[in-house]
Design an enzyme around this catalytic site. Structure first.
Site, PDB file in Angstrom:
ATOM      1  N   HIS A 117     -18.054  12.499   1.790  1.00 20.33           N
ATOM      2  CA  HIS A 117     -18.449  11.213   2.427  1.00 20.33           C
ATOM      3  C   HIS A 117     -20.164  11.344   2.589  1.00 20.33           C
ATOM      4  O   HIS A 117     -20.701  12.185   2.957  1.00 20.33           O
ATOM      5  CB  HIS A 117     -18.099  11.076   3.869  1.00 20.33           C
ATOM      6  CG  HIS A 117     -18.076   9.945   4.439  1.00 20.33           C
ATOM      7  ND1 HIS A 117     -17.749   8.756   4.308  1.00 20.33           N
ATOM      8  CD2 HIS A 117     -19.116   9.521   5.434  1.00 20.33           C
ATOM      9  CE1 HIS A 117     -18.112   7.569   5.127  1.00 20.33           C
ATOM     10  NE2 HIS A 117     -19.059   8.471   5.802  1.00 20.33           N
TER      11      HIS A 117
ATOM     12  N   ARG B  26       0.891  -1.201  -0.020  1.00 21.66           N
ATOM     13  CA  ARG B  26       0.069  -0.018   0.020  1.00 21.66           C
ATOM     14  C   ARG B  26       0.813   1.225  -0.030  1.00 21.66           C
ATOM     15  O   ARG B  26       0.575   2.434  -0.689  1.00 21.66           O
ATOM     16  CB  ARG B  26      -0.827   0.011   1.268  1.00 21.66           C
ATOM     17  CG  ARG B  26      -1.822   1.164   1.397  1.00 21.66           C
ATOM     18  CD  ARG B  26      -2.504   1.182   2.652  1.00 21.66           C
ATOM     19  NE  ARG B  26      -3.499   0.058   2.688  1.00 21.66           N
ATOM     20  CZ  ARG B  26      -4.848  -0.065   2.410  1.00 21.66           C
ATOM     21  NH1 ARG B  26      -5.157   0.874   1.806  1.00 21.66           N
ATOM     22  NH2 ARG B  26      -5.364  -1.248   2.399  1.00 21.66           N
TER      23      ARG B  26
ATOM     24  N   MET C   7     -11.803   5.259  -3.637  1.00 25.36           N
ATOM     25  CA  MET C   7     -12.219   4.271  -2.893  1.00 25.36           C
ATOM     26  C   MET C   7     -10.994   3.536  -2.163  1.00 25.36           C
ATOM     27  O   MET C   7     -10.949   2.394  -1.758  1.00 25.36           O
ATOM     28  CB  MET C   7     -13.014   3.349  -3.642  1.00 25.36           C
ATOM     29  CG  MET C   7     -14.560   3.882  -4.001  1.00 25.36           C
ATOM     30  SD  MET C   7     -15.260   4.607  -2.849  1.00 25.36           S
ATOM     31  CE  MET C   7     -15.915   3.369  -1.835  1.00 25.36           C
TER      32      MET C   7
HETATM   33  C1  GRF Z   1     -20.115   9.090  -3.453  1.00 29.37           C
HETATM   34  O1  GRF Z   1     -21.419   8.812  -2.682  1.00 29.37           O
HETATM   35  C2  GRF Z   1     -19.154   9.730  -2.590  1.00 29.37           C
HETATM   36  O2  GRF Z   1     -19.552  10.375  -1.524  1.00 29.37           O
HETATM   37  C3  GRF Z   1     -18.373   8.216  -1.907  1.00 29.37           C
HETATM   38  O3  GRF Z   1     -18.561   7.443  -3.201  1.00 29.37           O
HETATM   39  C4  GRF Z   1     -19.545   7.905  -4.008  1.00 29.37           C
HETATM   40  C5  GRF Z   1     -18.908   8.166  -5.314  1.00 29.37           C
HETATM   41  O4  GRF Z   1     -19.911   8.345  -6.462  1.00 29.37           O
HETATM   42  N1  GRF Z   1     -17.265   8.516  -1.362  1.00 29.37           N
HETATM   43  P1  GRF Z   1     -19.233   9.207  -7.723  1.00 29.37           P
HETATM   44  O5  GRF Z   1     -18.138   8.221  -8.261  1.00 29.37           O
HETATM   45  O6  GRF Z   1     -18.791  10.595  -7.427  1.00 29.37           O
HETATM   46  O7  GRF Z   1     -20.316   8.986  -8.651  1.00 29.37           O
END
Ligand code: GRF
Length: 212
Positions: A105, A61, A86
């Site tokens: 978030h 990582r 992510m």
């Molecule tokens: C969103 O709900 C964000 O808050 C979370 O992951 C999702 C990502 O959605 N961290 P996107 O890729 O921006 O459509």
């Protein structure tokens, strides 16, 4: 002109909302840890510089974090914007960009950190849920809060319906936070709280901060 790097992992709807917002002029680059992230195609179509640092190419990582940090540093960013990114970033990465690293978030932090926030909210039976833009600190999903928007939770909600309602608000508050940054209106008060200077429009119900 300020330089912004947006990090994505997937569809990139928040990134898209940022690119489509009529923000003050700035240089934007998009970096993904996944070559197949849907948002990359959209960014390329708009002529935005993109790059991929694939986490699967790194056994450790820390090595991934270091490669990502180098790819980001090429753009000499004033702000790094996590938009559906992510991967958990290690302490060294966070410290390198601390104070210029923000995240969105999908919950009203400090409630429901971590994953499956909408399922967590439904399980807890809360009547109000929402989303938070915050500066990133080494502990997960914490850090000084810039802006939050709340939505009601309906009795018939599923994880999907609630997620969609929250996502609509994410697309409202993230561009707003970025605008404040680009207008030099955001600062940290030394006690872990964010100060927003100037007038704040209160056009969205339950959007905070709505008044100074
Ligand atoms: C969103 O709900 C964000 O808050 C979370 O992951 C999702 C990502 O959605 N961290 P996107 O890729 O921006 O459509």
């Amino acid at each position: 002109m300020k330089s912004i790097v947006i990090l994505i992992s997937g569809r990139g709807s928040n990134m898209q909302a940022l690119l489509e917002a009529d923000l003050p002029e700035c240089k934007i680059a998009v970096i993904s840890n996944r070559p197949d992230a849907g948002g990359l195609a959209y960014a390329r179509e708009r002529g935005v510089a993109t790059a991929v640092v694939d986490h699967r190419d790194f056994a450790l990582r820390a090595d991934f974090d270091a490669a990502l940090a180098e790819a980001i540093a090429l753009h000499q960013p004033d702000l790094v914007v996590l938009a559906g990114f992510m991967r958990v970033l290690g302490d060294a990465f966070v410290r390198r960009f601390e104070g210029r690293l923000i995240n969105i978030h999908p919950s009203l932090l400090p409630a429901f950190p971590g994953l499956r926030t909408h399922a967590q909210a439904l399980k807890a039976g809360v009547r109000i849920h929402g989303c938070t833009v915050h500066f990133v600190t080494p502990s997960l999903d914490s850090g000084p809060i810039v802006i939050q928007a709340a939505v009601p939770v309906h009795a018939a909600d599923t994880e999907e319906t609630l997620a969609a309602r929250v996502l609509d608000q994410e697309h409202v508050i993230y561009p707003r936070a970025l605008r404040w940054f680009l207008e030099d209106r955001l600062s940290l008060d030394g006690h872990g709280r964010v100060r927003v200077d100037g007038e704040i429009s209160s056009d969205v119900i339950l959007l905070a901060p709505s008044v100074q």
